[in-house]
Design a protein around this motif. Sequence first.
Motif, mmCIF file in Angstrom:
data_model
loop_
_atom_site.group_PDB
_atom_site.id
_atom_site.type_symbol
_atom_site.label_atom_id
_atom_site.label_comp_id
_atom_site.label_asym_id
_atom_site.label_seq_id
_atom_site.Cartn_x
_atom_site.Cartn_y
_atom_site.Cartn_z
ATOM 1 N N GLU A 1 31.547 23.107 56.295
ATOM 2 C CA GLU A 1 31.717 24.414 56.614
ATOM 3 C C GLU A 1 32.892 24.898 56.169
ATOM 4 N N VAL A 2 33.903 24.007 56.350
ATOM 5 C CA VAL A 2 35.467 24.675 55.842
ATOM 6 C C VAL A 2 35.318 24.927 54.322
ATOM 7 N N ASP A 3 34.898 24.107 53.503
ATOM 8 C CA ASP A 3 34.621 24.348 52.050
ATOM 9 C C ASP A 3 33.858 25.796 51.778
ATOM 10 N N ASP A 4 33.024 25.934 52.638
ATOM 11 C CA ASP A 4 31.965 26.928 52.530
ATOM 12 C C ASP A 4 32.808 28.424 52.736
ATOM 13 N N LEU A 5 33.798 28.275 53.762
ATOM 14 C CA LEU A 5 34.664 29.353 54.248
ATOM 15 C C LEU A 5 35.460 29.797 53.359
ATOM 16 N N LYS A 6 35.920 28.802 52.712
ATOM 17 C CA LYS A 6 37.267 28.961 51.616
ATOM 18 C C LYS A 6 36.555 29.300 50.272
ATOM 19 N N ALA A 7 35.377 28.995 50.003
ATOM 20 C CA ALA A 7 34.762 29.466 48.744
ATOM 21 C C ALA A 7 34.291 30.913 49.119
ATOM 22 N N SER A 8 33.807 31.102 50.155
ATOM 23 C CA SER A 8 33.373 32.806 50.148
ATOM 24 C C SER A 8 34.320 33.700 50.315
ATOM 25 N N TRP A 9 35.761 33.222 50.751
ATOM 26 C CA TRP A 9 37.028 34.079 50.690
ATOM 27 C C TRP A 9 37.255 34.180 49.333
ATOM 28 N N ARG A 10 37.205 33.094 48.551
ATOM 29 C CA ARG A 10 37.738 33.277 47.074
ATOM 30 C C ARG A 10 36.707 34.148 46.137
ATOM 31 N N ALA A 11 35.405 33.954 46.556
ATOM 32 C CA ALA A 11 34.608 34.607 45.990
ATOM 33 C C ALA A 11 34.718 36.341 46.152
ATOM 34 N N ARG A 12 34.895 36.527 47.293
ATOM 35 C CA ARG A 12 35.103 37.885 47.804
ATOM 36 C C ARG A 12 36.408 38.683 47.152
ATOM 37 N N HIS A 13 37.362 37.612 46.872
ATOM 38 C CA HIS A 13 38.544 38.277 46.393
ATOM 39 C C HIS A 13 38.897 37.943 44.711
ATOM 40 N N ASN A 14 38.002 37.244 44.227
ATOM 41 C CA ASN A 14 38.213 36.984 42.908
ATOM 42 C C ASN A 14 38.413 38.199 41.842
ATOM 43 N N SER A 15 37.704 39.089 42.230
ATOM 44 C CA SER A 15 37.865 40.247 41.363
ATOM 45 C C SER A 15 39.216 40.847 41.330
ATOM 46 N N VAL A 16 39.954 41.006 42.470
ATOM 47 C CA VAL A 16 41.052 41.457 42.434
ATOM 48 C C VAL A 16 42.286 40.468 41.927
ATOM 49 N N MET A 17 41.684 39.222 42.157
ATOM 50 C CA MET A 17 42.755 38.306 41.652
ATOM 51 C C MET A 17 42.838 38.086 40.182
ATOM 52 N N THR A 18 41.764 38.531 39.545
ATOM 53 C CA THR A 18 41.701 38.437 38.025
ATOM 54 C C THR A 18 41.793 40.014 37.506
ATOM 55 N N SER A 19 42.054 40.729 38.126
ATOM 56 C CA SER A 19 42.091 42.211 37.451
ATOM 57 C C SER A 19 42.881 42.510 36.274
ATOM 58 N N ASP A 20 42.537 43.298 35.301
ATOM 59 C CA ASP A 20 43.513 43.633 34.437
ATOM 60 C C ASP A 20 43.854 45.077 34.713
ATOM 61 N N ASP A 21 43.739 45.790 35.865
ATOM 62 C CA ASP A 21 44.027 47.113 36.275
ATOM 63 C C ASP A 21 45.652 47.251 35.784
ATOM 64 N N LEU A 22 45.995 48.658 35.428
ATOM 65 C CA LEU A 22 47.454 49.204 35.544
ATOM 66 C C LEU A 22 47.606 50.343 36.252
ATOM 67 N N PRO A 23 48.479 50.346 37.199
ATOM 68 C CA PRO A 23 49.498 49.412 37.292
ATOM 69 C C PRO A 23 49.033 48.066 37.726
ATOM 70 N N ILE A 24 49.733 46.951 37.601
ATOM 71 C CA ILE A 24 49.159 45.724 38.042
ATOM 72 C C ILE A 24 48.950 45.464 39.609
ATOM 73 N N ARG A 25 47.824 44.935 39.978
ATOM 74 C CA ARG A 25 47.459 44.886 41.351
ATOM 75 C C ARG A 25 48.523 43.543 41.693
ATOM 76 N N PRO A 26 48.820 43.833 43.008
ATOM 77 C CA PRO A 26 49.825 42.645 43.520
ATOM 78 C C PRO A 26 49.125 41.344 43.908
ATOM 79 N N GLU A 27 47.574 41.295 44.151
ATOM 80 C CA GLU A 27 46.925 40.185 44.271
ATOM 81 C C GLU A 27 46.885 39.509 42.935
ATOM 82 N N ARG A 28 46.731 40.144 41.702
ATOM 83 C CA ARG A 28 46.593 39.413 40.472
ATOM 84 C C ARG A 28 47.884 38.833 40.126
ATOM 85 N N LEU A 29 49.317 39.583 40.607
ATOM 86 C CA LEU A 29 50.756 38.963 40.389
ATOM 87 C C LEU A 29 50.730 37.575 41.067
ATOM 88 N N CYS A 30 50.267 37.511 42.428
ATOM 89 C CA CYS A 30 50.388 36.637 43.051
ATOM 90 C C CYS A 30 49.577 35.291 43.148
#
Length: 564
Positions: A355-384
Amino acid sequence: MSTAHGIQQEGATAVAEMLHGYGVTHLFMVPAIMRRTFAELERLYPEISPVTTHGEKAAVYMADGYARAGRRPGVCAAQAIGALNLAAGLREPFLARSPVVALTGGRLPATKFRQVYQEADDLPAFDQVTKFNGAVDDVTRLPDMLRYAFRSATTGSPGPVHLQVQGNEGQLDRETGVLDAIVEPEFAAVPPFRPRPDDDAVRAALTLLQAAVRPVIVAGGGIRWSGAAGELVALAEDLGVPVATSANGRASIAGTHRLSAGVVGTYSRECANEIVNRADLVCFIGTQTGGMTTHFWAVPTIGTPAIQIDIEPVTLGRNYPLQARVLGDARMVLSRMRELADPATASSRSQWLAEVDDLKASWRARHNSVMTSDDLPIRPERLCADLTSMMPDDAIVLVDTGHAGMWMSQYFDLTQPGQDYLRSCGHLGWSFSAGIGAKCAVPGRPVIAFTGDAGLYYHLGEIETAVRWNINSVTIVNDNCGGNQSKRGFDRAYGGESTPRSRRMWTYADVDLARLATDMGALGIRVDKPGDLRPSLERALEADRPAVIDVRTDINVTAPLAVS
């Protein structure tokens, strides 16, 4: 222990010998304070560096970074007129439980209450931000009071102390007397003592932990001060218990470890809060269970079955009713728990871990797009997120409060046991100056501070300090030309959207901070595209001077708020 007992000498000589004996390598201060002591240090121990700063708060923050990175007392000082600025800075190490020794000048008996130049009674201001606050009015008391300062700063739950040395510039150190320059080396590092726990208390806590089906450990900064990360991870692995951390306790477990739940509380990752709130038992270790770690006592809710382990008796049960409590050093307690633990009980928690693994995977799936975004100006999620894979295996990362702390808590992970993470307990501008101090404590390790442009502006002049003293820390600036953590509040206040005039209260002129750093003698690098960050950080880490990496990010992106 030194045997310099009963020698007629100048106060400055005794203080210099004692600072050397306690292993102090740097002192951070705004002159002029205890000038004879600094002259004696240069004569006797030129290897000890007096780092003169442009402000008293920056001096405290450097001493704090030094103390946290080196796990030993950091020393800062200021003359009487700067004492209240020093006191303001001490609020941070007081909240972080960091062993800082602060020295200031004080009033002379002959001129008290006569309106002598710069007269004010500064001593009471230190009462609320120190473990001990005292005045030294006789030169023969300098040695024993300094010993007490180091003893108080390092024992139990560590914290800052203050000594006011008579004379607006601490001129008491010029006087002579029969002085005992004795050093107690056990108080030169944290922890000086490791209290062992009561076995019955350990068994009671362990029984509850092993019987729980959905337990979680919440690890705080006490794990780091104790050096107990290895024991914590080993116990969690033995019993199959996930580990969430406070921001201060983040180095307790790598964020990529299969049992890591992430940072819990207000500056948190959503899944960490969800995991803690689904637990049927919470084991607090080395945390004071304060408002930020528990999202103001909503994660977990008060009444959730809990046990607590801490070195400070008064902390046990302060905010949560407990089913068991263990007093002792975290490493000693965890080691004993491992000796008594039954790893066979881990099998009962396989469904919980899934269940813990599912919760972590769900969070990552929800935020993956901003964590890998090529938007300019740079998104802080991608920076971190990108910084996760770029940090050296032995890096020390220092992070500011506000959005800097929120972004890094959510989107950055430590990946190696040898990495460290230090964060501000609420004082914007801390990480840049603290990074300078941390580099002084551990010059052989990469030190990377993460702040925003709002944070860097607090102590911008300390770039020159780092250059002048050749302190080669690296500072990454999340530069969006504003303090946009304030955006939500101003939007609410103005009925949904800030007015152009109100935006001037939290947005700034577009300043090339990389060029500014270069003009001050540092290495300044500007990053406008996500792909330029890695080579920029590599270049900064290889430079033979301080470096500032100015990363241009999107001011309209705000950090996700905590869930409970």
